[in-house]
Write an enzyme that holds these catalytic residues in place. Structure first.
Site, mmCIF file in Angstrom:
data_model
loop_
_atom_site.group_PDB
_atom_site.id
_atom_site.type_symbol
_atom_site.label_atom_id
_atom_site.label_comp_id
_atom_site.label_asym_id
_atom_site.label_seq_id
_atom_site.Cartn_x
_atom_site.Cartn_y
_atom_site.Cartn_z
ATOM 1 N N ASP C 11 0.876 -1.168 0.000
ATOM 2 C CA ASP C 11 0.000 0.000 0.000
ATOM 3 C C ASP C 11 0.912 1.216 0.000
ATOM 4 O OD1 ASP C 11 -1.686 2.098 0.525
ATOM 5 O OD2 ASP C 11 -2.481 1.304 2.410
ATOM 6 N N LYS C 72 2.600 11.305 -3.430
ATOM 7 C CA LYS C 72 1.560 10.647 -4.203
ATOM 8 C C LYS C 72 0.667 11.653 -4.926
ATOM 9 C CE LYS C 72 -1.873 7.006 -3.417
ATOM 10 N NZ LYS C 72 -2.327 6.068 -2.371
ATOM 11 N N GLU C 171 -7.266 0.478 -4.379
ATOM 12 C CA GLU C 171 -7.266 0.396 -2.918
ATOM 13 C C GLU C 171 -8.599 -0.090 -2.335
ATOM 14 O OE1 GLU C 171 -5.725 4.284 -2.108
ATOM 15 O OE2 GLU C 171 -3.743 3.690 -2.813
ATOM 16 N N ASP C 193 -13.163 4.963 1.315
ATOM 17 C CA ASP C 193 -11.721 5.000 1.575
ATOM 18 C C ASP C 193 -11.237 6.449 1.557
ATOM 19 O OD1 ASP C 193 -8.985 4.788 1.616
ATOM 20 O OD2 ASP C 193 -8.817 3.408 -0.074
#
Lengths: 143, 172, 615
Positions: C11, C72, C171, C193
């Site tokens: 992850d 990210k 994810e 999420d």
């Protein structure tokens, strides 16, 4: 951007949206549709002395269909009826740089011109000259 | 794509307009285990690529057969087998009706009237039902013997649905 | 299982990263000696080397302009798209070639891919240490709403880190796998999420053997980071109001406020109010402040409401009503915020499921998928979707969709193109991804140039172009001219990504760097070990003098000097050799010393520092 301002303009500010009086003997009305996407297009011409003096359209459809009809009305204004018959969808494709997935929009515009002219000729008792016109005329007659 | 086989063959189903959706789901699941690229992680790049394309075909086939309008258009294409149909044909006056209905939707959008909108929605739904009922009968006959007249009638039927769906989307 | 067969799940988060794998005892987050498996996704450039993780995190307020976080959010994005958030970053981000950005630190510049690769390398090392064996292959997770460019950037980062990226997985889908397999969940499930930088919602149909994503939605620039920024700005505003003369410009102050905001936010998930101190002597800042949960919730409510709106839209796309959802799973650190939980509960009319640690569940799902890919199981199949429609530029800059959002992948579309001019041998296509009507509102993925079309009159060639979106959600394009049967060549000019050549160059460099880094790490390690061994010998020296002969003692002394001399040179292997020799020489000493304590002391040193055997 690869497209001319004129083209973008046709898309964002379509010309000649509106209606002409259907009962006016000098007005021809064409109605066509594109089953690919359910677009419906109505295009009307007003003819004086064999010259198209005005053109209006209303299109329920995507941007390409609207731009194609807008361009078509611009092009036919001031042309003779016979001249207007010569407009081909490929010219619209080139002028607007239509991609393959949107070619049917240009076909729709060409058909709309022919359908409107056929209606005008029918009103004036002129015989249609091509098979396609006959079909269009019949469709008009049926409606 | 492997154009040698149609989606009915991909799923091992008999060619027809009526499809048992539970059976389609079960076969989709089973076939996914055969072709999904996740089961080819250790394979050669060529085998992996083949799995990607087979899985893409399976997914497209599932999507097409699961959806009635798509299934109808697809099956008509198979039955026509290259024979030229007038792809724009519609019943007389249909376009004019659609244009009028579209204008009504325009008016309802300009000045909302929920009751009128609901009524219009019901009218469109009823027409869609009629179109679909006619289609079932036409396909039954066309599968027994696909005459040009039947195929053309089906094309017209499929076309009608497109215009009605477009209207329905605006009313939703 | 052989280590070569192991595929770990990673992850790669905005704030935190971690790895998981399926071991004999089942799927677990990979941790070293009971430590947290989480590696903060922060890296700091120190004297030509990277500090990654917790160490780098500490450096945020000490060397803010050399410390990079939230990489990210830069992945696969160009400078223009990032305009809104660049001003709040303490490090310098500059435009680079083809819409890429680079982070500038001192004289050096790095692509987001290279920076992510450093984080991935740290995760990989941690995993290797936890597993006690090398790791070569991984499944890396991305937000479901990542587009093609962001996915490619992630895959490239993995490659640069020396990983074979077997699969990119979404994810929320990974979380659903973990729940579906661990809890045996069935029916329609929603995964909410909310991470550090991104928000995703996915609606899935879980059956016995098929995990099928029905629809997905999200925002790749909405997460805990944004909450921190709002909170930090409000905290700064309050200080400024009371002390108007104070100058709080500059990265040092901004990092202090951000770091404090983060702590305040976490506190407010547990308490209804919290106190915090802000001290920055250099700027004359010293104050004690208070913040309540109610105040915090008022700040973030608009953003939380945005996520709920996205949930509604995604449910509609899936053709489901909220009451048809059998379970709502919460994922991501920001889902711990009470307001988030309350809003989710309100929408779905049920308490969200938090049975699996929201920080670990994504990695665990990726680890399970890695296990499946490695052939460890084949009892379920995962059917995911493309999150954003993919198409080409058409008339007047309009966007023509070829593959629509939420289509199950892999998915393929074929279009026929022709030429407009006689003897035209090339056609150019502009590929976009998005849901808007104009390409200017969509993401440009790149230009595809078809070459080698046989010269023919205009309109005659029929070039079949096939667009294939693979299981990873990444596009590949191939073309064939129908009349000639020739495969047309395609040049891909990515708009945001790295070219194959650029990746290769970075990889070459990073291999060189990796060796250099490794040398340095080993040296530090061996030097520390030598120090420890010397201390151990000193402790028992008095006993040694009684037990060993003069010659043996002299030999040990001499070897200790040799180790000392070797330790100042940059040759880790030579140092190791001398250390081993010292181990040999001290072995009789260890044997001889009956003092258990001393022996244990030595043993502990050697065990802890590895390499040298002692009995």
């Amino acid at each position: 951007m690869a497209y001319s301002n004129k083209v973008i303009d046709h898309y964002s500010n379509p010309r000649n949206v509106g209606v002409l009086d259907k009962s006016d003997p000098n007005v021809g009305t064409g109605m066509v549709g594109a089953p690919e996407c359910g677009d419906v297009m109505k295009l009307q011409i007003k003819v004086e002395n064999d010259v198209i003096v005005d053109a209006k359209f209303k299109t329920f459809g995507c941007g390409s269909a609207i731009a194609s009809s807008s361009l078509a009305t611009e092009w036919i204004k001031g042309r003779t009826v016979d001249d207007a018959m010569k407009i081909r969808n490929t010219e619209i494709v080139q002028e607007l740089s239509l991609p393959p997935v949107k070619i049917h929009c240009s076909v729709l515009a060409e058909d709309a011109i022919k359908s409107a002219i056929a209606d005008y000729k029918r009103k004036h008792g002129q015989a249609a000259t091509t098979q396609q016109q006959e079909q269009q005329t019949q469709q008009q007659a049926r409606s | 794509m492997t154009p040698e086989r149609d989606y009915f063959q991909v799923f091992g189903l008999a060619r027809g307009y009526a499809v048992d959706l539970a059976e389609l789901d079960a076969r989709y699941e089973r076939l996914s285990f055969d072709v999904h690229p996740d089961f080819f992680a250790a394979a050669t790049p060529a085998e992996k690529q083949r799995a990607e394309r087979l899985a893409a075909e399976l997914n497209a086939g599932y999507r097409t057969l699961r959806d009635e309008p798509e299934r109808a258009a697809y099956l008509l294409g198979l039955l026509a087998a290259g024979r030229a149909l007038d792809t724009r044909q519609l019943p007389a006056g249909f376009l004019q009706q659609m244009f009028a209905l579209q204008e009504q939707v325009d008016e309802l959008e300009a000045a909302p009237e929920p009751a009128a909108k609901a009524e219009l929605g019901r009218a469109v739904a009823a027409r869609l039902d009629a179109v679909r009922a006619e289609r079932v009968a036409l396909f039954a006959r066309a599968l027994a013997g696909a005459t040009p007249e039947l195929l053309q009638a089906l094309q017209s039927n499929v076309n009608c649905e497109k215009y009605l769906l477009r209207l329905q989307a605006r009313l939703a | 299982m052989e280590s070569k067969d192991l595929i770990i799940g990673i992850d790669l988060g905005t704030t935190n990263s971690l790895a998981a794998a399926v071991l004999d005892q089942g799927p677990v987050a990979l941790r070293v000696d009971g430590k947290s498996p989480i590696i903060p996704s922060v890296l700091s450039r120190q004297e030509g080397h990277w500090a990654v993780g917790q160490e780098a995190r500490e450096l945020r307020t000490i060397a803010p302009e050399r410390t990079v976080f939230s990489v990210k959010r830069l992945m696969g994005r160009d400078h223009g798209e990032l305009a809104a958030e660049l001003p709040r970053l303490p490090y310098a981000v500059q435009p680079a070639q083809r819409g890429l950005v680079k982070v500038h630190i001192g004289e050096e510049a790095f692509t987001p891919q290279e920076l992510s690769a450093e984080i991935l390398s740290a995760v990989k090392r941690n995993a290797e240490e936890a597993l006690g064996r090398p790791v070569a292959r991984a499944v890396i997770t991305v937000p479901a709403y990542f587009d093609d460019a962001q996915r490619q950037a992630t895959r490239d980062a993995g490659r640069i880190a020396g990983l074979e990226v077997v699969r990119i997985i979404n994810e929320p889908t990974a979380a659903a796998i973990a729940y579906g397999l661990d809890e045996g969940q069935r029916g329609t499930v929603a995964v909410y999420d909310l991470g550090g930088g991104t928000f995703d919602v996915s609606v899935l149909q879980l059956s016995e053997k098929v995990f099928k994503v029905l629809a997905t939605g999200g925002d790749t620039h909405l997460g805990g980071d944004d909450f921190d920024a709002l909170l930090a700005a409000e905290m700064m505003r309050r200080v400024q109001q009371r002390q108007p003369g104070l100058s709080l410009a500059g990265p040092l102050a901004s990092q202090l406020f951000r770091k404090t905001a983060e702590l305040v936010k976490i506190d407010l998930s547990r308490a209804l109010e919290t106190e915090y101190r802000l001290d920055l002597p250099a700027l004359g800042l010293a104050c004690q402040e208070r913040f309540t949960r109610v105040e915090f919730e008022a700040l973030i409510a608009p953003l939380v409401d945005t996520t709920i709106g996205t949930c509604r839209a995604t449910l509609a796309k899936a053709g489901k009503r909220p009451d048809e959802i059998a379970d709502v799973v919460l994922v991501g650190g920001s889902s711990r915020i009470p307001l988030v939980r309350a809003r989710v509960r309100e929408l779905f009319g049920r308490a969200p499921n938090i049975a699996i640690d929201p920080d670990e569940v994504v990695a665990i799902g990726a680890g399970i998928q890695g296990h499946l890919l490695a052939g460890g199981r084949r009892d379920y199949v995962l059917l995911d979707v493309i999150p954003l429609s993919l198409g080409i530029e058409t008339l007047g800059g309009t966007f023509s969709k070829l593959i629509t959002a939420n289509t199950t992948i892999p998915a393929e579309a074929t279009e026929v193109f022709t030429t407009y001019v006689d003897d035209q041998t090339g056609v150019e296509l502009n590929i976009y991804q998005g849901e808007r009507e104009f390409v200017k509102d969509c993401r440009n993925l790149g230009r595809f140039r078809l070459r080698g079309i046989p010269p023919m009159p205009a309109g005659l060639p029929k070039v079949h172009v096939t667009f294939l979106v693979d299981t990873n959600g990444i596009l590949t394009v191939s073309a064939r001219e129908e009349r000639s049967g020739q495969a047309a060549a395609i040049d891909v000019i990515p708009s945001h990504g790295l070219t194959a050549g650029e990746i290769e160059r970075i990889m070459d460099e990073s291999v060189a760097h990796a060796q250099e880094d490794m040398t340095r790490r080993q040296l530090v390690e061996f030097r520390n070990m030598a120090e420890a061994v010397f201390r151990g010998i000193d402790k028992v020296w008095d006993q040694a003098r009684e037990m060993l002969g003069e010659a043996e003692l002299a030999a040990i002394r001499a070897q200790m000097d040799t180790v000392r001399r070797q330790a100042v040179l940059d040759e880790p292997l030579a140092l190791k050799r001398e250390m081993d020799r010292l181990g040999e020489l001290t072995r009789p000493l260890a044997d001889a010393i009956m003092s258990k304590a001393a022996l244990q002391e030595l043993r502990r040193f050697f065990r802890d520092h590895g390499g040298v055997e002692m009995v």
